[in-house]
Design a protein around this motif. Structure first.
Motif, PDB file in Angstrom:
ATOM      1  N   TRP A  72       0.830  -1.206   0.000  1.00 50.30           N
ATOM      2  CA  TRP A  72       0.000   0.000   0.000  1.00 50.30           C
ATOM      3  C   TRP A  72       0.866   1.258   0.000  1.00 50.30           C
ATOM      4  CZ3 TRP A  72      -4.521   1.600  -1.282  1.00 50.30           C
ATOM      5  CH2 TRP A  72      -5.053   2.775  -0.752  1.00 50.30           C
ATOM      6  N   GLY A  73       1.929   1.255   0.803  1.00 52.99           N
ATOM      7  CA  GLY A  73       2.825   2.402   0.838  1.00 52.99           C
ATOM      8  C   GLY A  73       3.500   2.639  -0.502  1.00 52.99           C
ATOM      9  N   LEU A  74       3.957   1.564  -1.158  1.00 48.64           N
ATOM     10  CA  LEU A  74       4.595   1.695  -2.470  1.00 48.64           C
ATOM     11  C   LEU A  74       3.604   2.200  -3.515  1.00 48.64           C
ATOM     12  CD1 LEU A  74       6.808  -1.523  -2.556  1.00 48.64           C
ATOM     13  CD2 LEU A  74       7.597   0.844  -2.389  1.00 48.64           C
ATOM     14  N   ALA A  75       2.360   1.718  -3.434  1.00 47.46           N
ATOM     15  CA  ALA A  75       1.346   2.170  -4.395  1.00 47.46           C
ATOM     16  C   ALA A  75       1.069   3.667  -4.242  1.00 47.46           C
ATOM     17  CB  ALA A  75       0.061   1.365  -4.206  1.00 47.46           C
ATOM     18  N   ILE A  76       0.903   4.135  -3.005  1.00 50.24           N
ATOM     19  CA  ILE A  76       0.654   5.554  -2.757  1.00 50.24           C
ATOM     20  C   ILE A  76       1.877   6.383  -3.143  1.00 50.24           C
ATOM     21  CG2 ILE A  76       0.116   7.276  -1.004  1.00 50.24           C
ATOM     22  CD1 ILE A  76      -2.207   5.429  -1.765  1.00 50.24           C
ATOM     23  N   PHE A  77       3.068   5.879  -2.820  1.00 47.74           N
ATOM     24  CA  PHE A  77       4.309   6.584  -3.176  1.00 47.74           C
ATOM     25  C   PHE A  77       4.417   6.748  -4.688  1.00 47.74           C
ATOM     26  CE2 PHE A  77       8.683   6.024  -4.660  1.00 47.74           C
ATOM     27  CZ  PHE A  77       9.275   7.159  -4.132  1.00 47.74           C
ATOM     28  N   ASN A  78       4.165   5.677  -5.410  1.00 53.65           N
ATOM     29  CA  ASN A  78       4.262   5.737  -6.866  1.00 53.65           C
ATOM     30  C   ASN A  78       3.214   6.681  -7.449  1.00 53.65           C
ATOM     31  OD1 ASN A  78       5.329   4.547  -9.474  1.00 53.65           O
ATOM     32  ND2 ASN A  78       3.178   3.996  -9.648  1.00 53.65           N
ATOM     33  N   MET A  79       2.016   6.677  -6.866  1.00 51.95           N
ATOM     34  CA  MET A  79       0.950   7.548  -7.356  1.00 51.95           C
ATOM     35  C   MET A  79       1.290   9.011  -7.110  1.00 51.95           C
ATOM     36  SD  MET A  79      -3.104   7.157  -6.542  1.00 51.95           S
ATOM     37  CE  MET A  79      -2.949   5.398  -6.865  1.00 51.95           C
TER      38      MET A  79
END
Length: 364
Positions: A72-79
């Protein structure tokens, strides 16, 4: 520090080779990259904490929480990184705002999603107390519902018990009154209902006989009431009413500890209101401002990129993109020319082969 700086540059989505030429812009993009990184970090903590309660009580709950938190953190970071990277500073201000509007709305949504699990952690103690009250109220309501259903189902039997008890109470009062009259008859007290003759005479014997009959009937009533109550008790046992008990302290603590995300989220919403339904302003504004803080934190990289003026790095990046496009166009033209030349050569060779074949045929 150089590695950390370049890491935050990468987080901000900059072209590092171009940015390195302009030292005055280094700190700005370090700040933007750090904001994006810590937003992703908070998202990882929030997502992991939320999923921990989804699998609460399971053996692998911590492992699932860590894995989901990282994803979830990587997804938000990438977004977030894409949101900031996609804003073109070389466009007009109105166009930049138009580009940023859907991204700001997305950032607001992400901020709300990130904030909720962290709010649950901040108000953990208050949520536990609210869950105690909620669980007890829910159990009382459940018991009341079962009792009402039972009373509706066995209304005839319960009504019969009530009638028997009313008759019993009336008979006990009458027996008590007759015993007083018998005593007065025996001692010769003259009243409207006694003869005034001292001793255990015929009137006293008559009253004693009536009293004995009443007491025998009272015993019969008590037996019938006991049988009826035993039947009702058995039906309560069969219907499961006797198994319903209010939670004790240890049981209540255990239920609160394994409460899921939905129950905790509902309890957090209940904290905004007093038991009488009026708004609890202290809790309401505390929860609201925490959510607004995370929304602002999530939107901060976009706001910084919008508010910043076009700098040397943006101009250099635009020029570099123009050169790349020009080179790409030249390369494409060269490729087309080479392709056309090869095509013409191939066609010419085919024509020559055709002529040679025709000449051979004519010679033969």
């Amino acid at each position: 520090m150089e590695k950390l700086t370049r890491f935050f540059w990468w987080c901000s989505g900059t072209h590092q080779a171009t940015l390195a030429k302009y030292p005055a812009e280094h700190n700005k993009y370090v700040g933007i990259g750090a904001t994006i990184f810590f937003t992703g970090l908070f998202a990882a903590l929030s997502g992991g904490y939320a999923l921990y309660f989804v699998f609460s009580g399971g053996s692998f709950a911590p492992l699932y929480a860590i894995l989901f938190g990282l994803l979830w953190g990587l997804a938000i970071f990438n977004m977030d990184r894409y949101i900031v990277l996609s804003i073109n500073k070389n466009a007009s201000g109105l166009k930049q705002l138009f580009q940023a509007t859907p991204r700001i709305l997305l950032a607001v949504l992400i901020g709300i999603v990130i904030a909720r699990p962290l709010e649950l952690k901040v108000f953990d103690k208050e949520i536990r107390e609210q869950l105690r009250v909620t669980y007890l109220d829910r159990q009382r309501a459940n018991i009341d519902t079962l009792n009402k259903a039972f009373e509706s189902k066995y209304a005839i039997e319960l009504g019969r018990v009530t009638e028997l008890k009313t008759e019993r109470d009336s008979l006990e009062a009458a027996i008590k009154s007759d015993r007083v009259k018998l005593k007065m008859e025996t001692f010769g007290e003259k009243t409207v209902e006694t003869s005034g003759i001292v001793g255990y005479g015929p009137y006293a014997k008559q009253r004693q006989a009536e009293l004995d009959k009443q007491e025998q009937y009272l015993d019969t009533l008590r037996s019938r009431i006991q049988l009826q109550e035993t039947f009702i008790q058995q039906r309560k046992q069969f219907e499961g009413l006797l198994d319903e008990r209010l939670l004790t302290g240890a049981q209540l603590d255990s239920a609160v500890n394994v409460a899921g995300f939905a129950d905790r989220n509902a309890a957090l919403g209940d904290l905004k209101y007093h038991p009488d339904g009026t708004l609890n302003e202290a809790n309401y504004w505390s929860i609201t401002f925490i959510m607004l803080l995370f929304i602002f934190f999530e939107c901060l990289p976009v706001f910084v990129k919008l508010m910043s003026v076009r700098d040397a790095y943006d101009i250099a990046l635009r020029d570099q993109q123009t050169v790349d496009i020009h080179r790409s166009g030249k390369n494409r033209d060269a490729e087309i020319a080479i392709t056309d030349s090869l095509y013409d050569t191939h066609v010419q060779q085919a024509i020559e082969k055709r002529k040679a074949r025709v000449w051979e045929d004519e010679t033969l």
